[in-house]
Motif scaffolding. Structure first.
Motif, PDB file in Angstrom:
ATOM      1  N   ASP A   1       0.897  -1.772  -0.277  1.00 25.64           N
ATOM      2  CA  ASP A   1      -0.074  -0.162  -0.228  1.00 25.64           C
ATOM      3  C   ASP A   1       0.986   1.317   0.140  1.00 25.64           C
ATOM      4  O   ASP A   1      -0.207   2.481  -0.397  1.00 25.64           O
ATOM      5  CB  ASP A   1      -0.896  -0.562   0.938  1.00 25.64           C
ATOM      6  CG  ASP A   1      -1.874  -0.531   0.917  1.00 25.64           C
ATOM      7  OD1 ASP A   1      -2.812  -0.760   0.249  1.00 25.64           O
ATOM      8  OD2 ASP A   1      -2.468  -1.975   2.390  1.00 25.64           O
ATOM      9  N   PHE A   2       2.027   0.527   0.095  1.00 28.86           N
ATOM     10  CA  PHE A   2       3.217   2.142   0.331  1.00 28.86           C
ATOM     11  C   PHE A   2       3.651   2.545  -1.133  1.00 28.86           C
ATOM     12  O   PHE A   2       4.306   1.050  -1.889  1.00 28.86           O
ATOM     13  CB  PHE A   2       4.730   1.773   0.969  1.00 28.86           C
ATOM     14  CG  PHE A   2       3.393   1.954   2.883  1.00 28.86           C
ATOM     15  CD1 PHE A   2       3.774   3.499   3.648  1.00 28.86           C
ATOM     16  CD2 PHE A   2       2.845   1.067   3.453  1.00 28.86           C
ATOM     17  CE1 PHE A   2       2.606   3.425   4.712  1.00 28.86           C
ATOM     18  CE2 PHE A   2       2.688   1.143   4.648  1.00 28.86           C
ATOM     19  CZ  PHE A   2       2.690   2.717   5.418  1.00 28.86           C
TER      20      PHE A   2
ATOM     21  N   HIS B   1       1.306   7.129   0.711  1.00 28.81           N
ATOM     22  CA  HIS B   1      -0.134   5.994   1.740  1.00 28.81           C
ATOM     23  C   HIS B   1      -1.194   7.063   0.959  1.00 28.81           C
ATOM     24  O   HIS B   1      -1.475   8.359   1.434  1.00 28.81           O
ATOM     25  CB  HIS B   1       0.335   5.669   2.853  1.00 28.81           C
ATOM     26  CG  HIS B   1      -0.334   4.272   2.805  1.00 28.81           C
ATOM     27  ND1 HIS B   1      -1.291   5.017   3.888  1.00 28.81           N
ATOM     28  CD2 HIS B   1      -0.573   3.551   3.249  1.00 28.81           C
ATOM     29  CE1 HIS B   1      -2.507   3.410   4.273  1.00 28.81           C
ATOM     30  NE2 HIS B   1      -1.295   2.862   3.313  1.00 28.81           N
TER      31      HIS B   1
ATOM     32  N   GLU C   1       5.448   0.709   9.893  1.00 31.48           N
ATOM     33  CA  GLU C   1       4.322   1.285   9.493  1.00 31.48           C
ATOM     34  C   GLU C   1       3.545   1.987  10.920  1.00 31.48           C
ATOM     35  O   GLU C   1       3.322   2.885  10.495  1.00 31.48           O
ATOM     36  CB  GLU C   1       2.982  -0.099   9.025  1.00 31.48           C
ATOM     37  CG  GLU C   1       3.907  -0.895   7.848  1.00 31.48           C
ATOM     38  CD  GLU C   1       2.490  -1.357   7.257  1.00 31.48           C
ATOM     39  OE1 GLU C   1       1.261  -1.583   7.788  1.00 31.48           O
ATOM     40  OE2 GLU C   1       2.816  -2.130   6.167  1.00 31.48           O
TER      41      GLU C   1
END
Length: 567
Positions: A33-34, A58, A166
């Motif tokens: 997702d990054f 993000h 994260e």
């Protein structure tokens, strides 16, 4: 894993070691997702170009500029400094916080309008992303928080990188979000993709370049197995150890690991070898890690140590002017070692008192040298003397005479080359090596006929132009090797070939493509190796010399041969 842009890590050298570490942590610890942009260029308001170390994006968390700093950056007396490798320090023009904040401002001003237009939201003045900045110290505990000139909440330290990374990024973004006058909602997935396209527009590449292919394959090579590292720790109790293994089995990496491990235990360590170029490489590897040891590590080639002894004794060093060949050989094989022994006996601490001696490429050492090295130990009988060697690489016209005392440990797994190159090497040795299971398959060796000087220059120039100009392979990744000096080789020693600059000193590697002898490059490696003047029918181009030459290649091997290859 995070989506890394570009997809290949920065090369490791002293100034960017921290960036490489942070790049790998982002890749391995963040989900897909990054998106993480490394060395992202941008235009400052005055038109000058700047560069952001890392931009982490993000969809829900927002956009974070990360300024990366290595071990040598510290704050003292209200100022930020960079420690210099030669000693001393220099003052930084801007603090890490000023750098990161300035980059955020430029990004927000420069990309605000294009990003709002891209997502169809150009009626608001707000930047469509939550944004902020952080300062990362990938090594050690980082700076003293009491001396900081910015909030400790924006620090990324080594414990964050090895722990919940994260969560650490979410914490930093929440800190910045609390300071904004309005809440910025997460972007939808289509809007997120449109925003990322503004940050770094996609460039369609219809095929993988050779440079990208080499980078991808190098990432697949395993540097040193956990098993081998544990072996070093297990062997520490043994004062005399011999580690025997073929080219690419990790001998040099293990020698470096052993030297570091002994220095961590407070020992004064001499790391030595025969080849000057290899000694410089070993010294650079020790320096790159920048570790502080309770003990110390000194790196020099054997005759460098002898020359130091000569200076301590006030004697000239080297064979007499006009000496016959036999006298020259006698000096380098016997007299130089005797000079070192004289200095040891006289008690010169600069060449004696080692707790441990680590020898790489030990098969190149003369028979007299071992007794002299043992005498230089603080404890000549029980001091650590570890020898890493490969008897199949004896190419200097003398047999290997590695002492047979102590424990012997064998290596057979090749960590350095592709399966294809390892197959070539196995045709040149009696006992086979086995490529590591994770090593890339690679491409078969490319073989060219060996023509006369002019045609060889033309074909070699075309190959260099293809590799470096069209395929984008870096100059320091390519090496040309010959059994002769460049001046006596078939291509000669031109200043350039195919518009590509050539250099002839190992220290100049990277300023052009290095062209040197197989003997000078022994113990070193390159992603791409081009062999010229290959003639398997001539006795002087022995099987051992071909083995040493081919084993310098990690990923690609090109051979200009007068007959066949490899036998």
């Amino acid at each position: 894993m995070a989506v890394m842009i570009p997809a290949h890590p920065p090369k490791v050298h002293l100034e960017r070691h921290a960036e490489r570490e942070l790049w790998e942590r982002f890749r391995d610890k963040l989900s897909d997702d990054f998106r993480v942009y490394h060395s992202l260029p941008y235009l400052r308001q005055n038109g000058a170009q700047g560069e952001i170390d890392f931009l982490v994006v993000h969809r829900e968390l927002g956009m974070l500029v990360v300024e990366c700093k290595g071990k040598g950056v510290e704050r003292a007396n209200g100022q930020w400094y960079r420690m210099l490798k030669e000693g001393g320090r220099e003052r930084l023009d801007k603090s890490p916080a000023e750098q990161a904040r300035g980059q955020v401002e430029h990004i927000v001003k420069g990309l605000g309008d294009p990003m709002r237009r891209a997502i169809g939201n150009d009626r608001t003045s707000h930047f469509p992303f939550l944004y902020g900045w952080a300062v990362a110290f990938p090594f050690g505990p980082g700076p003293n928080k009491k001396t900081l000139d910015f909030p400790p909440e924006v620090l990324l330290l080594s414990r964050d990188l090895t722990g919940d990374l994260e969560g650490a990024l979410a914490r930093i973004m929440a800190f910045h979000g609390a300071k904004l006058p309005v809440r910025i909602p997460p972007l939808s997935q289509p809007h997120f993709e449109a925003a990322c396209a503004v940050i770094s527009p996609d460039v369609e590449v219809p095929f993988e370049t050779r440079a990208a292919s080499l980078d991808r394959e190098r990432e697949s090579l395993v540097e040193l197995s956990e098993h081998q590292q544990s072996v070093v720790r297990g062997l520490m109790a043994n004062p005399r150890v011999r580690v025997q293994g073929g080219a690419g089995t990790g001998k040099t990496l293990l020698a470096l690991h052993a030297a570091r491990e002994m220095a961590r235990r407070g020992k004064r360590v001499l790391l030595t070898c025969f080849n000057i170029g290899l000694a410089e490489h070993l010294a650079e590897c020790i320096e790159k890690r920048g570790e502080g040891f309770e003990g110390s590590i000194e790196v020099t080639h054997f005759h460098g140590l002898c020359e130091r002894a000569s200076a301590l004794l006030g004697k000239p060093f080297g064979p007499p002017r006009g000496a016959a060949r036999e006298e020259i050989v006698d000096f380098w094989m016997h007299r130089s070692a005797a000079i070192l022994l004289d200095a040891i006996v006289e008690g010169h601490e600069e060449v004696r008192g080692w707790d441990a001696i680590i020898v790489d490429e030990g098969q190149d050492f003369g028979e007299d040298w071992w007794a002299v090295l043992d005498e230089s130990l603080a404890d000549p009988k029980q001091g650590h003397r570890w020898i890493f060697y490969d008897e199949r690489q004896t190419i200097f016209g003398r047999p290997s005479c590695v002492p047979e005392d102590g424990m012997i440990f064998g290596l057979s797994e090749n960590f350095r080359t592709t399966h294809a190159i390892c197959d070539d090497l196995n045709q040149l040795i009696d006992s086979p090596m086995y490529p590591h299971a994770l090593a890339p398959v690679g491409e078969p060796t490319s073989i060219y006929p060996m023509w006369g000087p002019s045609k060889t220059q033309k074909k070699l120039g075309e190959l260099l132009e293809q590799l470096t100009t069209r395929d984008g392979v870096a100059l320091d990744q390519v090496v040309i090797l010959s059994p002769h000096s460049p001046e006596r080789s078939t291509p000669g020693a031109p200043g350039e070939l195919g518009g590509v600059k050539l250099v002839y000193e190992i220290a100049e590697r990277g300023q052009g493509v290095l062209f040197t002898t197989i003997q000078s490059f022994k113990g070193l490696e390159a992603e791409v190796v081009i062999l010229v003047d290959v003639d398997v029918d001539n006795d002087w181009y022995s099987q051992e010399l071909r083995y040493v030459a081919a084993s310098r290649a990690m990923l690609r091997l090109y051979v200009f041969a007068k007959s066949s290859w490899p036998n």
